[in-house]
Design an enzyme around this catalytic site. Structure first.
Site, mmCIF file in Angstrom:
data_model
loop_
_atom_site.group_PDB
_atom_site.id
_atom_site.type_symbol
_atom_site.label_atom_id
_atom_site.label_comp_id
_atom_site.label_asym_id
_atom_site.label_seq_id
_atom_site.Cartn_x
_atom_site.Cartn_y
_atom_site.Cartn_z
ATOM 1 N N HIS A 71 75.031 86.335 8.504
ATOM 2 C CA HIS A 71 73.867 85.570 8.045
ATOM 3 C C HIS A 71 73.326 86.057 6.694
ATOM 4 C CE1 HIS A 71 73.610 83.839 12.090
ATOM 5 N NE2 HIS A 71 73.510 85.042 12.609
HETATM 6 O O1 RIB Z 1 68.990 84.398 12.694
HETATM 7 C C1 RIB Z 1 69.598 85.392 11.928
HETATM 8 C C2 RIB Z 1 68.581 86.198 11.188
HETATM 9 O O2 RIB Z 1 67.719 86.887 12.109
HETATM 10 C C3 RIB Z 1 69.211 87.315 10.353
HETATM 11 O O3 RIB Z 1 68.389 87.614 9.275
HETATM 12 C C4 RIB Z 1 69.265 88.464 11.307
HETATM 13 O O4 RIB Z 1 69.325 89.719 10.633
HETATM 14 C C5 RIB Z 1 67.935 88.301 12.004
HETATM 15 O O5 RIB Z 1 66.947 88.895 11.192
#
Ligand code: RIB
Ligand code: CA
Length: 309
Positions: free
Chosen positions: A238
């Protein structure tokens, strides 16, 4: 080439760690400040992890603690992905002490001293710290050239059926950022799902060989479980997608969209209503990252990580 100055607000967090290393390894940017919130784990863990990640890369950027809770309610750690320690059990050497003070104050101090439109805010956690900084001194938003967020979902959520974790943890903070009027770019779950860490990609990265950061990056990739939401084919990387947009925008296609985030206490809390086709008639308020060249992204990640110590 003018290096873009970044403030990275994070909650390390397995993917946050890799996002930070990618930023440190990228000559297009200078990380001027790292601020930390709770989220993937409690603030004590996310702060320890941020200090360790910065130190492993040999960086001296200030690390400042921030919110241990959202504007309303509490953070709820995502233990299944990040483990109780926040790095899926991957142990890093202790980093340097955090700088004293509060994240929102450090963000405002840096922005106050900056030229107009000269700082990029990178939000890869719940938006609490960034919102606290800008809500208490709104005029500082004109020092920001772009807000880049890993947040939200067009389709299925990963925290509730409809909400992505960062947006779900603090939708009010996200609403504050969306209302600044500054150019805002969103890396949603639909984008990050394309940056899928598969066993083959993780093995290829490890085969490149490199320093401590690449090794730790691969250890993290191997430790995070495959996502049932993505058919157990791998897990989405992500947060590095947000950094990759800044350092390699040609990897992406984008679309101007109107975005609203649902607050309140109903089942849709944290849902990002992203209007791809202009059905709402609302003016576009953000740039949606729609596609990423995944192979190009992992090649970039490998090249940059291999250069880190
Ligand atoms: O949904 C994914 C996000 O939420 C990313 O930033 C992960 O590190 C969590 O913070
Ligand atoms: Ca994060």
């Amino acid at each position: 080439m003018t290096r873009r100055r970044l403030i990275i607000d994070c909650d390390p967090g397995t993917d946050d760690a890799i996002a930070l290393w990618l930023a440190f390894a990228s000559p297009e940017v200078e990380v001027a400040l790292v601020t930390v919130a709770g989220g993937n784990a409690g603030l004590e863990s996310t702060l320890r992890n941020a200090r360790a990640v910065v130190a492993l890369a040999g960086q001296s950027v200030p690390v400042v603690a921030g919110a241990d809770r959202p504007l309303l309610g509490t953070f709820q750690a995502e233990v299944k992905v990040h483990g109780t320690d926040g790095l899926a059990g991957v142990r890093l050497p202790e980093g340097l002490p955090a700088c004293p003070g509060q994240a929102a104050d450090a963000i405002r101090d840096l922005l106050r001293a900056a030229a107009p439109a000269s700082v990029t805010l990178v939000g890869i956690a719940a938006a609490t710290n960034l919102a606290l900084a800008l809500a208490t001194e709104p005029a500082l938003a004109d020092r920001v050239d772009e807000i880049v967020l890993m947040t939200g979902a067009l389709g299925e959520g990963n925290w509730t059926p409809g909400a992505e974790f960062n947006a779900a943890m603090d939708p009010e903070a996200l609403a504050i950022l969306l209302a600044t009027g500054r150019p805002t770019t969103l890396a949603t779950l639909d984008l990050t799902a394309q940056a899928l860490v598969t066993p083959a990609r993780a093995a290829a990265l490890r085969a490149r060989g490199g320093g401590h950061c690449l090794t730790a990056c691969c250890d993290i990739m191997d430790a995070v479980p495959p996502s049932r939401r993505l058919g157990h084919l791998g897990h989405a990387l992500h947060d590095p997608c947000a950094v990759a947009w800044i350092v390699a925008p040609d990897l992406f296609t984008t679309r101007a969209v109107a975005v609203q985030v649902e607050c309140g206490t109903g089942p849709g809390r944290g849902r990002t209503h992203i209007d791809r086709w202009g059905r709402s008639g609302a003016a576009a308020s953000a740039r949606l990252l729609e596609t990423i060249d995944a192979n190009g992204f992992f090649a970039l990640l490998g090249d940059r990580m291999a250069a880190l110590r």
